[in-house]
Design a protein around this motif. Structure first.
Motif, PDB file in Angstrom:
ATOM      1  N   GLN A   1      17.654   7.851   6.345  1.00 23.60           N
ATOM      2  CA  GLN A   1      17.409   6.831   7.353  1.00 23.60           C
ATOM      3  C   GLN A   1      18.431   5.720   7.188  1.00 23.60           C
ATOM      4  N   VAL A   2      19.070   5.346   8.295  1.00 27.95           N
ATOM      5  CA  VAL A   2      20.091   4.303   8.277  1.00 27.95           C
ATOM      6  C   VAL A   2      19.809   3.323   9.412  1.00 27.95           C
ATOM      7  N   TYR A   3      19.941   2.034   9.112  1.00 26.35           N
ATOM      8  CA  TYR A   3      19.849   0.986  10.120  1.00 26.35           C
ATOM      9  C   TYR A   3      21.125   0.146  10.064  1.00 26.35           C
ATOM     10  N   ALA A   4      21.539  -0.348  11.213  1.00 29.45           N
ATOM     11  CA  ALA A   4      22.634  -1.306  11.291  1.00 29.45           C
ATOM     12  C   ALA A   4      22.215  -2.397  12.264  1.00 29.45           C
ATOM     13  N   GLY A   5      22.526  -3.645  11.936  1.00 25.71           N
ATOM     14  CA  GLY A   5      22.082  -4.713  12.811  1.00 25.71           C
ATOM     15  C   GLY A   5      22.808  -6.007  12.570  1.00 25.71           C
ATOM     16  N   SER A   6      22.547  -6.951  13.462  1.00 24.45           N
ATOM     17  CA  SER A   6      23.149  -8.278  13.390  1.00 24.45           C
ATOM     18  C   SER A   6      22.068  -9.330  13.548  1.00 24.45           C
ATOM     19  N   SER A   7      22.078 -10.327  12.685  1.00 18.55           N
ATOM     20  CA  SER A   7      21.141 -11.444  12.795  1.00 18.55           C
ATOM     21  C   SER A   7      21.848 -12.733  13.178  1.00 18.55           C
ATOM     22  N   ARG A   8      23.109 -12.623  13.602  1.00 18.21           N
ATOM     23  CA  ARG A   8      23.874 -13.811  13.985  1.00 18.21           C
ATOM     24  C   ARG A   8      23.651 -14.144  15.459  1.00 18.21           C
ATOM     25  N   GLY A   9      23.708 -15.443  15.768  1.00 14.86           N
ATOM     26  CA  GLY A   9      23.662 -15.879  17.152  1.00 14.86           C
ATOM     27  C   GLY A   9      22.320 -15.637  17.811  1.00 14.86           C
ATOM     28  N   GLY A  10      22.329 -15.675  19.147  1.00 14.84           N
ATOM     29  CA  GLY A  10      21.089 -15.568  19.888  1.00 14.84           C
ATOM     30  C   GLY A  10      20.696 -14.153  20.247  1.00 14.84           C
ATOM     31  N   ASP A  11      21.509 -13.162  19.878  1.00 16.16           N
ATOM     32  CA  ASP A  11      21.220 -11.776  20.237  1.00 16.16           C
ATOM     33  C   ASP A  11      21.061 -10.943  18.974  1.00 16.16           C
ATOM     34  N   ALA A  12      19.949 -11.155  18.278  1.00 15.61           N
ATOM     35  CA  ALA A  12      19.668 -10.354  17.085  1.00 15.61           C
ATOM     36  C   ALA A  12      19.259  -8.960  17.509  1.00 15.61           C
ATOM     37  N   TRP A  13      19.767  -7.949  16.836  1.00 17.47           N
ATOM     38  CA  TRP A  13      19.473  -6.572  17.210  1.00 17.47           C
ATOM     39  C   TRP A  13      19.585  -5.674  15.987  1.00 17.47           C
ATOM     40  N   ILE A  14      18.970  -4.494  16.117  1.00 18.75           N
ATOM     41  CA  ILE A  14      19.081  -3.497  15.066  1.00 18.75           C
ATOM     42  C   ILE A  14      19.004  -2.117  15.709  1.00 18.75           C
ATOM     43  N   GLU A  15      19.798  -1.195  15.215  1.00 17.53           N
ATOM     44  CA  GLU A  15      19.762   0.175  15.684  1.00 17.53           C
ATOM     45  C   GLU A  15      19.633   1.098  14.487  1.00 17.53           C
ATOM     46  N   GLY A  16      19.132   2.302  14.706  1.00 18.06           N
ATOM     47  CA  GLY A  16      18.935   3.180  13.562  1.00 18.06           C
ATOM     48  C   GLY A  16      18.666   4.609  13.952  1.00 18.06           C
ATOM     49  N   ARG A  17      18.891   5.504  13.004  1.00 17.85           N
ATOM     50  CA  ARG A  17      18.521   6.906  13.149  1.00 17.85           C
ATOM     51  C   ARG A  17      18.618   7.585  11.787  1.00 17.85           C
ATOM     52  N   GLU A  18      18.056   8.768  11.716  1.00 13.55           N
ATOM     53  CA  GLU A  18      18.196   9.582  10.517  1.00 13.55           C
ATOM     54  C   GLU A  18      19.474  10.407  10.618  1.00 13.55           C
ATOM     55  N   LEU A  19      20.226  10.442   9.522  1.00 18.72           N
ATOM     56  CA  LEU A  19      21.431  11.250   9.460  1.00 18.72           C
ATOM     57  C   LEU A  19      21.132  12.519   8.672  1.00 18.72           C
ATOM     58  N   ALA A  20      21.389  13.656   9.299  1.00 18.37           N
ATOM     59  CA  ALA A  20      21.170  14.924   8.609  1.00 18.37           C
ATOM     60  C   ALA A  20      22.132  15.094   7.443  1.00 18.37           C
ATOM     61  N   ASP A  21      23.309  14.514   7.581  1.00 17.71           N
ATOM     62  CA  ASP A  21      24.340  14.601   6.552  1.00 17.71           C
ATOM     63  C   ASP A  21      24.855  13.198   6.264  1.00 17.71           C
ATOM     64  N   PRO A  22      24.703  12.679   5.037  1.00 19.06           N
ATOM     65  CA  PRO A  22      25.194  11.331   4.732  1.00 19.06           C
ATOM     66  C   PRO A  22      26.683  11.148   5.008  1.00 19.06           C
ATOM     67  N   ALA A  23      27.431  12.225   5.099  1.00 16.39           N
ATOM     68  CA  ALA A  23      28.858  12.107   5.405  1.00 16.39           C
ATOM     69  C   ALA A  23      29.090  11.468   6.773  1.00 16.39           C
ATOM     70  N   GLU A  24      28.066  11.488   7.647  1.00 18.13           N
ATOM     71  CA  GLU A  24      28.192  10.846   8.961  1.00 18.13           C
ATOM     72  C   GLU A  24      28.378   9.340   8.844  1.00 18.13           C
ATOM     73  N   LEU A  25      28.051   8.772   7.704  1.00 18.92           N
ATOM     74  CA  LEU A  25      28.235   7.334   7.506  1.00 18.92           C
ATOM     75  C   LEU A  25      29.696   6.931   7.675  1.00 18.92           C
ATOM     76  N   ALA A  26      30.595   7.826   7.352  1.00 22.04           N
ATOM     77  CA  ALA A  26      32.020   7.509   7.421  1.00 22.04           C
ATOM     78  C   ALA A  26      32.482   7.222   8.839  1.00 22.04           C
ATOM     79  N   ALA A  27      31.735   7.688   9.841  1.00 21.95           N
ATOM     80  CA  ALA A  27      32.134   7.490  11.229  1.00 21.95           C
ATOM     81  C   ALA A  27      31.731   6.124  11.783  1.00 21.95           C
TER      82      ALA A  27
END
Length: 304
Positions: free
Chosen positions: A83-109
Motif C-alpha cells: 500500500q502506497v500513499y502520496a499527498g500534499s498538505s501545503r496550501g489550500g488544496d490538501a490531497w492524498i492519492e493511493g493504491r496497492e502496488l503488486a510490485d514495489p518496483a513500480e515505485l521507481a515510476a
C-alpha cells in the motif's frame, strides 16, 4: 493509557501539560507513505538496500518529500502487495492519492519532483478518506513504541483501516503522536480520549485544539498564529484559517503574521519563548513555545 511516561531518551516524565503548540514538523509538506512491515531502522534513509522501497525512500528525501514507512496496527502482513500513499498538505488544496502496488518496483515510476511541488506523482486516484498516522517507531525512541503502539491498536478498533503505524514524525518528547493526512494536522502527548477526539474532529472536517501541535509544512510561528486565531474565533474547520504571510521582526524573537479567516483578516504577533524541560535536556529537540502578543482584526469585508 496513563500519564507519567518516560524512556531512555526522555529521562523525566510527560504530564500532558507541557506546551506542544507550534511543534509540528516544518519540512513535511509533501508525503510518500510506503507499507513496510519492518524491522524499521532508526532513520528511514538507512533502510537496508538496494531494493525498490529503500531506493524510493532515499529518492523522496532527495526530492524534498517526506517518506514514512507504515504498517497496520498489531499486524505484519507480508508484502507485496504494497500500500502506497502520496499527498500534499501545503496550501489550500490538501490531497492524498493511493493504491496497492503488486510490485514495489513500480515505485521507481513516481514523479517525486512533481510531488514535492504539490502535484500528483502519477500514483493513482485521489483518496476520499483520511489517513491517520500514529508514530510507533521504537528504534528511534522507546516512548514512541511504548505509548504509540497501544494507542494505534485502540484507535484501530474505532477507525479501522484509516489507522496506520508509522516511522518518526518528529517530536519524540510528545509521544504518543498522531498526524492527520492530507491536511497534516499533528497532535502530541495523547491519551486515548484525546486521540479519539482528535480523530473524530478530523472526520468532521475540523481540528481539536487541545494537544494540537500544529500543521506540518508551516513555519513554527505560522503554526502558532493559526492556533491563536482559531482559539480566538472558535473557527475549527480544517480550511477555515489560512496564514497569508509571516515575517520576523528584526532584533526580536517576534513574528508578525497576517491570517485570513473567510471574510476577515487578522494581524497576529507571536513571540518565541523557552519552555521548561520537564523531561530533561536529553530530548535534543526544539524547546521553544510561543505566546501571542497582539491579535487584531484588520477588516471583515475586503475579502470575498
Amino acid at each position: 493509557m496513563t500519564r507519567g511516561r518516560s524512556c531512555g531518551h526522555c529521562p523525566g516524565s510527560h504530564t500532558g501539560e507541557r506546551p506542544c503548540l507550534a511543534t509540528a514538523t516544518v519540512k513535511a509538506g509533501a508525503w510518500l507513505l510506503i507499507e513496510h512491515p519492518g524491522p524499521w531502522p532508526e532513520r528511514v534513509e538507512d533502510l537496508a538496500g538496494p531494493g525498490p522501497v529503500a531506493d524510493a525512500v532515499r529518492a523522496a528525501k532527495k526530492a524534498g518529500v517526506r517518506p514514512q514507512l507504515i504498517r497496520r496496527p498489531g499486524r505484519r502482513r507480508a508484502t507485496p502487495p504494497v500500500q502506497v500513499y502520496a499527498g500534499s498538505s501545503r496550501g489550500g488544496d490538501a490531497w492524498i492519492e493511493g493504491r496497492e502496488l503488486a510490485d514495489p518496483a513500480e515505485l521507481a515510476a513516481l514523479d517525486l519532483d512533481a510531488l514535492a511541488e504539490g502535484r500528483s506523482p502519477g500514483l493513482g486516484e485521489r483518496v476520499a478518506e483520511p489517513v491517520l498516522l500514529v508514530c510507533t517507531h521504537g528504534r528511534r525512541n522507546a516512548c514512541c513504541a511504548r505509548t504509540g503502539a497501544p494507542l494505534a491498536r485502540f484507535l484501530a478498533t474505532r477507525f479501522d483501516r484509516l489507522i496506520w503505524e508509522t516511522t518518526h514524525v518528529g517530536g519524540d518528547r510528545f509521544a504518543a503522536n498522531l498526524v492527520c493526512l492530507p491536511h497534516g494536522f499533528s497532535y502530541g502527548d495523547l491519551d486515548e480520549a484525546e486521540a479519539n477526539a482528535a480523530a473524530d474532529a478530523y472526520l468532521r472536517g475540523e481540528v481539536a485544539l487541545p494537544r494540537l501541535r500544529g500543521r506540518t509544512g508551516l513555519p513554527e510561528p505560522a503554526q502558532a498564529a493559526e492556533h491563536f486565531v482559531r482559539a480566538h474565533t472558535g473557527r475549527l474547520g480544517v480550511d477555515d484559517v489560512t496564514v497569508a504571510s509571516i515575517t520576523g521582526i528584526p532584533g526580536t524573537t517576534r513574528h508578525e503574521a497576517v491570517v485570513l479567516l473567510k471574510r476577515s483578516r487578522y494581524r497576529v504577533v507571536v513571540e518565541a519563548v523557552r519552555q521548561p524541560d520537564p523531561c530533561g535536556t536529553d530530548c535534543g529537540e526544539n524547546q521553544r513555545t510561543y505566546v501571542v502578543r497582539e491579535l487584531t482584526l484588520l477588516n471583515e469585508a475586503a475579502l470575498v
